[in-house]
Design a protein around this motif. Structure first.
Motif, PDB file in Angstrom:
ATOM      1  N   LEU A 197       0.814  -1.215   0.000  1.00 47.80           N
ATOM      2  CA  LEU A 197       0.000   0.000   0.000  1.00 47.80           C
ATOM      3  C   LEU A 197       0.845   1.261   0.000  1.00 47.80           C
ATOM      4  O   LEU A 197       0.401   2.310  -0.491  1.00 47.80           O
ATOM      5  CB  LEU A 197      -0.943  -0.006   1.205  1.00 47.80           C
ATOM      6  CG  LEU A 197      -2.020  -1.098   1.175  1.00 47.80           C
ATOM      7  CD1 LEU A 197      -2.731  -1.177   2.505  1.00 47.80           C
ATOM      8  CD2 LEU A 197      -3.013  -0.824   0.044  1.00 47.80           C
ATOM      9  N   THR A 198       2.041   1.188   0.547  1.00 47.87           N
ATOM     10  CA  THR A 198       2.900   2.373   0.629  1.00 47.87           C
ATOM     11  C   THR A 198       4.137   2.270  -0.242  1.00 47.87           C
ATOM     12  O   THR A 198       4.875   3.254  -0.369  1.00 47.87           O
ATOM     13  CB  THR A 198       3.337   2.608   2.086  1.00 47.87           C
ATOM     14  OG1 THR A 198       4.028   1.443   2.571  1.00 47.87           O
ATOM     15  CG2 THR A 198       2.129   2.876   2.966  1.00 47.87           C
ATOM     16  N   ALA A 199       4.384   1.116  -0.821  1.00 53.68           N
ATOM     17  CA  ALA A 199       5.598   0.931  -1.626  1.00 53.68           C
ATOM     18  C   ALA A 199       5.592   1.876  -2.821  1.00 53.68           C
ATOM     19  O   ALA A 199       4.562   2.095  -3.466  1.00 53.68           O
ATOM     20  CB  ALA A 199       5.696  -0.516  -2.105  1.00 53.68           C
ATOM     21  N   ALA A 200       6.773   2.411  -3.110  1.00 50.46           N
ATOM     22  CA  ALA A 200       6.945   3.271  -4.287  1.00 50.46           C
ATOM     23  C   ALA A 200       8.325   3.016  -4.871  1.00 50.46           C
ATOM     24  O   ALA A 200       9.188   3.897  -4.872  1.00 50.46           O
ATOM     25  CB  ALA A 200       6.763   4.733  -3.918  1.00 50.46           C
ATOM     26  N   PRO A 201       8.569   1.805  -5.379  1.00 49.99           N
ATOM     27  CA  PRO A 201       9.895   1.504  -5.945  1.00 49.99           C
ATOM     28  C   PRO A 201      10.204   2.423  -7.118  1.00 49.99           C
ATOM     29  O   PRO A 201       9.379   2.610  -8.008  1.00 49.99           O
ATOM     30  CB  PRO A 201       9.769   0.036  -6.389  1.00 49.99           C
ATOM     31  CG  PRO A 201       8.300  -0.244  -6.457  1.00 49.99           C
ATOM     32  CD  PRO A 201       7.642   0.668  -5.486  1.00 49.99           C
ATOM     33  N   GLY A 202      11.381   3.020  -7.068  1.00 50.62           N
ATOM     34  CA  GLY A 202      11.748   3.961  -8.114  1.00 50.62           C
ATOM     35  C   GLY A 202      10.933   5.238  -8.073  1.00 50.62           C
ATOM     36  O   GLY A 202      10.862   5.969  -9.062  1.00 50.62           O
ATOM     37  N   GLY A 203      10.285   5.510  -6.917  1.00 50.09           N
ATOM     38  CA  GLY A 203       9.490   6.725  -6.795  1.00 50.09           C
ATOM     39  C   GLY A 203       8.100   6.637  -7.380  1.00 50.09           C
ATOM     40  O   GLY A 203       7.395   7.653  -7.473  1.00 50.09           O
TER      41      GLY A 203
END
Length: 420
Positions: A229-235
């Protein structure tokens, strides 16, 4: 050259800083993933020591795993002394294979885990075969084959889950002038005949990029599984399709109530993000199933109502609501009303030609009325076509009509008993 007990091996070595960006992701992403991510991606593994893992990729003389196939280039990447070290062992001729395999065995001595891409079915069995033919035994290591979680995450949203496709779609990386995979074996055979190694330079780069992409993808997958839910790999936050895939993974393989709750939250959030229309129905279905599994039947019914309003092409949600009101809420009138709406949707789709494929296999007709229920379809039982195909259950008009008749009979008996 590297010296081994079986002779010398030609090899290359490159060192990358941990924050080296490959595509749009750093190489050290896997090192910052908590253990629960690997447990979610690998249901049979209780932990995965990524800090001591080796990333292995081969270039071979063919696609068979038989005794006639050689690995002429073996790439091994690992995190060591604060950097990502990538070694490539090159087979200059067949007689050097014992030395190449000895170098590989030495490289694996301190490894505690293995990462590949489609290596479970090809790379690793081939290496075990080549090692055995050279009287060596490779260690048994926990094996993360990235192809399998990649399919779970992206198969529904991408036309292909090949490594090159994932590089472009997930990592944002496009290879320029990459050598086609089908040309690689012939380039090595040409080298054996001519001694000209220049065409193999592109093969070495190809192998190197494969390993760097595996490390970057492992970090992406790990972050997605650990905190979707909060992951933002590479933004970049996860897409709706990725949240749907993680939600299904967590709810179908839940090891704890926390997994189930987080999976439900992922499925609900997927509907709020850019989830492609073809995937929305599957998301509603998965969310309703998970809520029922969690004992939240009323919430599941609310999801089904939302699905019924938004999905006018299929009566599946209406049918599920009819079951809910008949068997759980004990409201036969509501069950009949939802069944009638299901029939309307199914008939509309049939009229619009939505059953073309099913009608090629079977032509359902209503049988004559009888005293057990007028208009009950003769083909209420599933019908198979020449290839064993079946109509989708939610589009079985005959079954819906049968349900309506049955509910009307029960309502009639209730009214009759109430009037006495």
């Amino acid at each position: 050259p590297m010296a081994t007990p079986a002779g010398t091996v030609l090899h290359t070595e490159r060192l990358y800083p941990p924050d080296h960006i490959h595509g749009r992701l750093p190489l050290d992403g896997p090192l910052h993933v908590p253990g629960r991510a690997w447990r979610r991606l690998l249901p049979v593994v209780h932990g995965f020591p990524m800090e001591d893992a080796v990333f292995v990729d081969l270039e071979t003389t063919g696609l068979s795993r038989g005794a006639g196939t050689y690995a002429f280039l073996i790439g091994v990447g690992r995190f060591a002394e604060g950097r990502f070290r990538l070694r490539q062992f090159f087979l200059r001729d067949f007689h050097e294979e014992p030395a190449v395999m000895a170098a590989l065995a030495a490289e694996l001595e301190t490894a505690r885990a293995l990462v590949t891409f489609n290596g479970r079915s090809f790379d690793w069995p081939l290496l075990e075969t080549r090692a055995a033919m050279n009287r060596l035994r490779l260690p048994r290591l926990p094996h993360l084959d990235l192809l399998h979680p990649a399919r779970r995450l992206w198969q529904a949203a991408l036309p292909s889950c090949s490594l090159s496709s994932l590089e472009e779609a997930v990592l944002g990386l496009h290879r320029a002038d990459d050598v086609p995979g089908e040309e690689i074996p012939q380039r090595w055979f040409d080298f054996l005949e001519t001694g000209d190694a220049a065409p193999l330079a592109a093969v070495i780069v190809h192998n190197r990029l494969d390993i760097l992409s595996m490390a970057a993808l492992a970090g992406y997958m790990g972050q997605a599984a650990a905190s979707p839910l909060t992951a933002a790999p590479g933004g970049r936050p996860l897409t709706g399709a990725e949240l749907l895939a993680v939600g299904r993974l967590l709810t179908e393989n839940a090891r704890s109530e926390e997994d189930l709750r987080e999976g439900i939250a992922c499925l609900a959030e997927a509907l709020e993000r850019d989830l492609p229309a073809p995937l929305r129905r599957g998301c509603y279905q998965a969310l309703a199933r998970a809520l029922r599994r969690a004992g939240r039947a009323e919430e599941a019914a609310a999801v089904l109502k939302e699905a019924a309003r938004s999905d006018g092409a299929s009566p599946w949600a209406h049918i599920e609501l009819a079951k809910y009101y008949e068997h759980r809420a004990r409201d036969l009138a509501a069950a009949r009303d939802w069944s009638l709406e299901a029939l309307e949707v199914a008939m509309r789709r049939r009229t619009l030609g939505g059953l073309r494929a099913g009608q090629r296999a079977t032509s359902p007709e209503l049988r004559p009325a009888d005293d057990r229920g007028a208009g009950v379809p003769a083909s209420a039982r599933p019908a198979s076509g020449p290839a064993g195909s079946r109509r989708p259950r939610e589009l079985d008009v005959d079954g819906i009509v049968y349900r309506i008749r049955r509910l009307e009979r029960r309502l009639g008996r209730e009214r009759a008993s109430g009037g006495r």
